[in-house]
Enzyme design. Structure first.
Site, PDB file in Angstrom:
ATOM      1  N   GLY A 117     -59.376   5.679  47.803  1.00 41.21           N
ATOM      2  CA  GLY A 117     -58.480   4.638  48.422  1.00 41.21           C
ATOM      3  C   GLY A 117     -59.283   3.692  49.488  1.00 41.21           C
ATOM      4  O   GLY A 117     -60.035   4.373  50.343  1.00 41.21           O
ATOM      5  N   ALA A 118     -59.729   2.547  49.173  1.00 37.20           N
ATOM      6  CA  ALA A 118     -60.683   1.780  49.862  1.00 37.20           C
ATOM      7  C   ALA A 118     -60.478   1.972  51.622  1.00 37.20           C
ATOM      8  O   ALA A 118     -61.588   2.206  52.145  1.00 37.20           O
ATOM      9  CB  ALA A 118     -60.291   0.039  49.511  1.00 37.20           C
TER      10      ALA A 118
ATOM     11  N   ASP B 162     -59.979  -3.286  46.428  1.00 33.68           N
ATOM     12  CA  ASP B 162     -61.130  -2.433  46.830  1.00 33.68           C
ATOM     13  C   ASP B 162     -62.123  -3.443  47.253  1.00 33.68           C
ATOM     14  O   ASP B 162     -62.885  -3.037  48.225  1.00 33.68           O
ATOM     15  CB  ASP B 162     -61.740  -1.441  45.581  1.00 33.68           C
ATOM     16  CG  ASP B 162     -60.829  -0.615  45.407  1.00 33.68           C
ATOM     17  OD1 ASP B 162     -59.762  -0.598  44.848  1.00 33.68           O
ATOM     18  OD2 ASP B 162     -61.124   0.564  45.966  1.00 33.68           O
TER      19      ASP B 162
ATOM     20  N   ASN C 183     -60.121  -4.201  42.046  1.00 33.58           N
ATOM     21  CA  ASN C 183     -58.907  -3.214  42.276  1.00 33.58           C
ATOM     22  C   ASN C 183     -58.965  -2.059  40.863  1.00 33.58           C
ATOM     23  O   ASN C 183     -59.811  -2.327  39.955  1.00 33.58           O
ATOM     24  CB  ASN C 183     -57.415  -3.714  42.342  1.00 33.58           C
ATOM     25  CG  ASN C 183     -56.876  -2.574  43.214  1.00 33.58           C
ATOM     26  OD1 ASN C 183     -57.107  -1.849  44.029  1.00 33.58           O
ATOM     27  ND2 ASN C 183     -55.505  -2.423  42.362  1.00 33.58           N
TER      28      ASN C 183
HETATM   29  O1  MRU Z   1     -60.724   5.214  42.865  1.00 34.70           O
HETATM   30  P1  MRU Z   1     -59.857   5.289  43.991  1.00 34.70           P
HETATM   31  O2  MRU Z   1     -58.688   6.084  43.556  1.00 34.70           O
HETATM   32  O3  MRU Z   1     -60.502   4.986  45.198  1.00 34.70           O
HETATM   33  O4  MRU Z   1     -59.219   3.857  43.813  1.00 34.70           O
HETATM   34  C1  MRU Z   1     -58.127   3.559  44.649  1.00 34.70           C
HETATM   35  C2  MRU Z   1     -57.785   1.929  44.319  1.00 34.70           C
HETATM   36  O5  MRU Z   1     -58.199   1.138  43.367  1.00 34.70           O
HETATM   37  C3  MRU Z   1     -56.611   1.514  45.178  1.00 34.70           C
HETATM   38  O6  MRU Z   1     -55.812   0.758  44.538  1.00 34.70           O
HETATM   39  C4  MRU Z   1     -57.273   0.628  45.981  1.00 34.70           C
HETATM   40  O7  MRU Z   1     -58.272   1.321  46.849  1.00 34.70           O
HETATM   41  C5  MRU Z   1     -56.616   0.042  47.240  1.00 34.70           C
HETATM   42  S1  MRU Z   1     -56.267   1.224  48.466  1.00 34.70           S
HETATM   43  C6  MRU Z   1     -55.163   0.784  49.458  1.00 34.70           C
END
Ligand code: MRU
Length: 300
Positions: free
Chosen positions: A5-6, A193, A203
């Protein structure tokens, strides 16, 4: 992927640098700075897409340059990581509060991937908006995409919504179009992201499909993200590096093979939604709308 999650990738990256610095025992400032450079490079190489990681590492690099001794540098790095953590958590509350104003009482909303406290450390971004709207007393129902291949929706968002007492239905990603076209879903809201200077947004894979479905069915498509996700150094989404992950995440589910052995599988972890498909971007500094090149500039 234990931490993802970013916003949380950025926060954890900052703490990783601070921990690395604490474990570097050299008191010689030159040697210490060399070691620190290596630590920052190693953390930067973990995941390429989330802008928040590079934002946090830049902050850590800058603050390290202000301290004259190895000991002092360790102190400022720990303090800076804690500051980034506190700022990111605070930003999610502001995002949730302003975004909740866009969600009407009685609405069913669809979300993708995981954007709650587990991904952000605070309220969440897209999920924070939903949880805040519910806490404000609005009757909200949610459709949660399972989010293939790693199932962040099924594993994490479903768990967070259950804990928050928000009513939801888990669906496979391929069911989204069916429910959106039925008229039941009033808006789609996801996180981000990396957002380019023109508003193009990377995203979790599958987000672009949802934005196209939203336009086709004339419902709003919202992105919720802190300004630390915005990358003004890049002009368009074409320049956003997209993480390509291992094919076994597609050919296997939690270790169990679901495809014939040896098949070729693609696994881009993110896709880019063009700015023209995004109704609004909800940030901690306010809600911005097209034209995004101008409205993003105004945020800074
Ligand atoms: O691969 P991940 O699980 O890190 O991807 C997460 C996402 O794409 C979320 O939708 C994004 O980071 C937004 S988090 C607030």
């Amino acid at each position: 992927m234990k931490i993802r999650g970013a916003p949380v990738i950025g926060i954890t990256g900052a703490y990783a640098v601070a921990l690395g610095a604490l474990k570097t025992d050299s008191s010689d400032i030159k040697k210490f700075r060399n070691a620190l450079r290596g630590i920052i490079e190693a953390v930067a190489a973990t995941r390429p897409t989330a802008r928040n990681l590079f934002f946090a590492l830049e902050r850590m690099r800058q603050v390290a340059a202000t301290a004259g001794t190895a000991g002092k540098t360790r102190d400022v790095l720990v303090a800076e990581a804690q500051k980034i953590h506190a700022e990111e958590a605070a930003a999610t509350e502001k995002i949730s509060l302003s975004g909740a104003g866009l969600i009407e009482d009685g609405w069913t909303v669809l979300t993708h991937c995981n954007t709650g406290p587990l991904a952000t450390s605070g309220w969440g971004t897209a999920l924070g908006v939903i949880i805040m709207a519910r806490q404000q007393g609005k009757k909200i129902d949610v459709f949660v995409d399972e989010t293939r291949p790693l199932l962040q929706g099924a594993r994490l968002t479903a768990w967070e919504l259950q804990k928050a007492g928000v009513s939801f239905t888990l669906v496979t990603d391929s069911m989204a179009g069916h429910f959106i076209s039925s008229g039941r879903i009033k808006c789609i809201i996801t996180g981000a992201d990396r957002i380019a200077a023109n508003g193009d947004t990377a995203n979790k894979i599958g987000t672009y499909t949802l934005a196209v479905l939203a336009r086709e069915n004339r419902i709003p498509f919202y992105i919720a993200a802190p300004t630390t996700t915005i990358d003004r150094n890049i002009k368009t989404g074409r320049q956003i590096p997209i993480e390509e992950r291992g094919p076994e995440e597609v050919t296997h589910v939690r270790g169990l093979s679901i495809a014939p052995e040896g098949v070729r599988a693609a696994n881009p972890a993110f896709d880019v939604t063009p700015h023209g498909r995004i109704t609004a971007i909800i940030t901690e500094k306010g809600i911005i709308r097209p034209p995004y090149t101008a409205s993003i500039k105004s945020l800074f």
